[in-house]
Design an enzyme around this catalytic site. Structure first.
Site, PDB file in Angstrom:
ATOM      1  N   SER A 135       0.859  -1.285  -0.051  1.00  0.00           N
ATOM      2  CA  SER A 135       0.157  -0.128  -0.053  1.00  0.00           C
ATOM      3  C   SER A 135       0.728   1.283  -0.125  1.00  0.00           C
ATOM      4  O   SER A 135       2.086   1.278   0.580  1.00  0.00           O
ATOM      5  CB  SER A 135      -0.833  -0.220   1.302  1.00  0.00           C
ATOM      6  OG  SER A 135      -1.405   1.248   1.330  1.00  0.00           O
ATOM      7  N   TYR A 160      -2.684  -0.228  10.163  1.00  0.00           N
ATOM      8  CA  TYR A 160      -2.632  -1.035   9.088  1.00  0.00           C
ATOM      9  C   TYR A 160      -1.632  -0.761   7.914  1.00  0.00           C
ATOM     10  O   TYR A 160      -0.845  -1.480   7.450  1.00  0.00           O
ATOM     11  CB  TYR A 160      -4.029  -0.302   8.132  1.00  0.00           C
ATOM     12  CG  TYR A 160      -3.798  -0.821   6.866  1.00  0.00           C
ATOM     13  CD1 TYR A 160      -4.052  -1.972   6.208  1.00  0.00           C
ATOM     14  CD2 TYR A 160      -3.430   0.320   5.607  1.00  0.00           C
ATOM     15  CE1 TYR A 160      -4.037  -2.391   4.945  1.00  0.00           C
ATOM     16  CE2 TYR A 160      -3.662  -0.061   4.422  1.00  0.00           C
ATOM     17  CZ  TYR A 160      -3.899  -1.290   4.182  1.00  0.00           C
ATOM     18  OH  TYR A 160      -3.643  -1.801   2.642  1.00  0.00           O
ATOM     19  N   LYS A 164       1.854  -3.225   6.704  1.00  0.00           N
ATOM     20  CA  LYS A 164       2.316  -3.312   5.380  1.00  0.00           C
ATOM     21  C   LYS A 164       3.809  -3.127   5.227  1.00  0.00           C
ATOM     22  O   LYS A 164       4.464  -3.732   4.539  1.00  0.00           O
ATOM     23  CB  LYS A 164       1.685  -2.516   4.382  1.00  0.00           C
ATOM     24  CG  LYS A 164      -0.223  -2.516   4.139  1.00  0.00           C
ATOM     25  CD  LYS A 164       0.090  -4.150   3.651  1.00  0.00           C
ATOM     26  CE  LYS A 164      -1.624  -4.546   3.222  1.00  0.00           C
ATOM     27  NZ  LYS A 164      -1.702  -5.802   2.692  1.00  0.00           N
TER      28      LYS A 164
END
Length: 356
Positions: A135, A160, A164
């Protein structure tokens, strides 16, 4: 191109999270390119209906295993049915920025454990080629734009985003250790839209967290009004700016990445990073106006407080993907929004048929 399709035939690719939004579109792209996709999904954040939509697009229903990627034993059982798997695309992860801020344990536990497990599976089964779903959140809050792969990895703005980053560091350490893996990490920007046929699209469970499905649900009357999270950011109109990419374009990037891994990688282990975006940023208010134009619907919206974890602006420099993968985005923003709206209309019609 046709000769490459012949070379792809019968090459089996596992797609974890393959019934999800990006995963389902990637299954379609793989099948159209000549690959043999195998779906792995526990349906915790997706719906079995998606399999019917995929089948309607590609003409058959891919093999599907209802498995949680944190269960290594179940993953290894797939190889008993398919001992000749050539690659794996790893989508299966929790992905909501706002939710991750509220539930960090859930995100660290699921996203990191599943990443480790699928890598163990690949090593045990002799699968060298992995495409990792990363991402643009790994860049944190960039200092300048557009964002290229050369930019430093800054502190992520959400758990989040950190999962990643940890995923990429994990693969980096695997490669440094000399493990027999070739990995491409695709750093997505903001996927929107739906398959042109309207057979598959984004299916948020409950209240959407992403902008475009909230827009379409508001336009169709499911939601009363759309809340814009902040209008005091240092952007031209005060609302957040993002690089919105059609999900089908994003899906095709995975085929290009697999081609590079399977047909171009040598014996040495490798890890590469690619931005997958359009190179153009749009503000939230610009997206609202573009949607109103393509749909003919006036959208009810209000300004709310900033949402924790959001950066003011981010958009890609996708030139590396074009040069090295031969990939570039083809759909424009209005086409992406038009396809998203048609998908929402189809969902409404399906619900009417079921209730009528």
């Amino acid at each position: 191109m046709e000769s490459l399709k012949v070379h792809r035939e019968q090459r089996k690719i596992i797609v974890t999270g393959g019934a999800g939004y990006i995963g389902s579109h990637t299954v379609v792209a793989l099948a159209r390119a000549g690959y043999h996709p195998i779906i792995v999904d526990d349906f915790s954040n997706s719906h079995p209906y998606v399999l019917e939509g995929i089948s309607n697009v590609i003409g058959y229903t891919p093999d599907c295993y209802q498995i949680n990627c944190r269960d290594l034993k179940d993953l290894n059982n797939i190889a008993k049915d398919h001992p000749d798997i050539q690659g794996l695309i790893h989508f299966a992860a929790y992905k909501l920025v706002g939710e991750s801020v509220k539930e960090p344990i859930k995100y660290y536990e699921n996203n990191i454990d599943s990443n480790i497990n699928v890598t163990k599976f690949c090593l045990e089964q002799g699968i060298k080629s992995i495409v990792f779903s990363s991402s643009c959140t790994v860049y944190g809050e960039p200092d300048k734009f557009p964002v290229s792969e050369e930019f430093p990895i800054k502190t992520a703005e959400s758990p989040y985003g950190r999962t990643k980053q940890i995923g990429e560091y994990f693969f980096e350490d695997c490669i440094k250790a000399g493990l027999p893996l070739n990995v491409i990490s695709l750093r997505y920007f903001n996927p929107i839209g739906a398959e042109e046929s309207s057979e598959i699209g984004e299916l948020p469970l409950g209240v959407p967290n992403n902008l475009v499905p909230y827009i379409t649900q508001t336009a169709i009357g499911i939601r009363e009004t759309l809340t814009v999270f902040g209008d005091d950011y240092p952007t031209p109109d005060g609302t957040c700016v993002r690089d919105y990419i059609h999900v089908s374009d994003l899906a095709k990037a995975h085929t290009a990445a697999l081609d590079k891994l399977i047909f171009e990688s040598g014996d040495d282990s490798s890890l590469e990073y690619f931005n997958i975006g359009t190179g153009r940023g749009y503000s939230v208010l610009e997206i609202i106006r573009a949607f109103e134009k393509v749909s003919g619907k006036k959208l009810s919206h209000k300004i709310g407080k900033r949402r924790e974890g959001d950066v003011p602006m981010i958009y890609a420099d996708p030139s590396k993907a074009f040069k090295e993968l031969g990939w570039r985005a083809e759909f424009n923003i209005e086409e992406a929004l038009e396809h998203a709206w048609k998908w929402e209309l189809k969902l409404r019609d399906l619900k009417l048929k079921k209730t009528g």
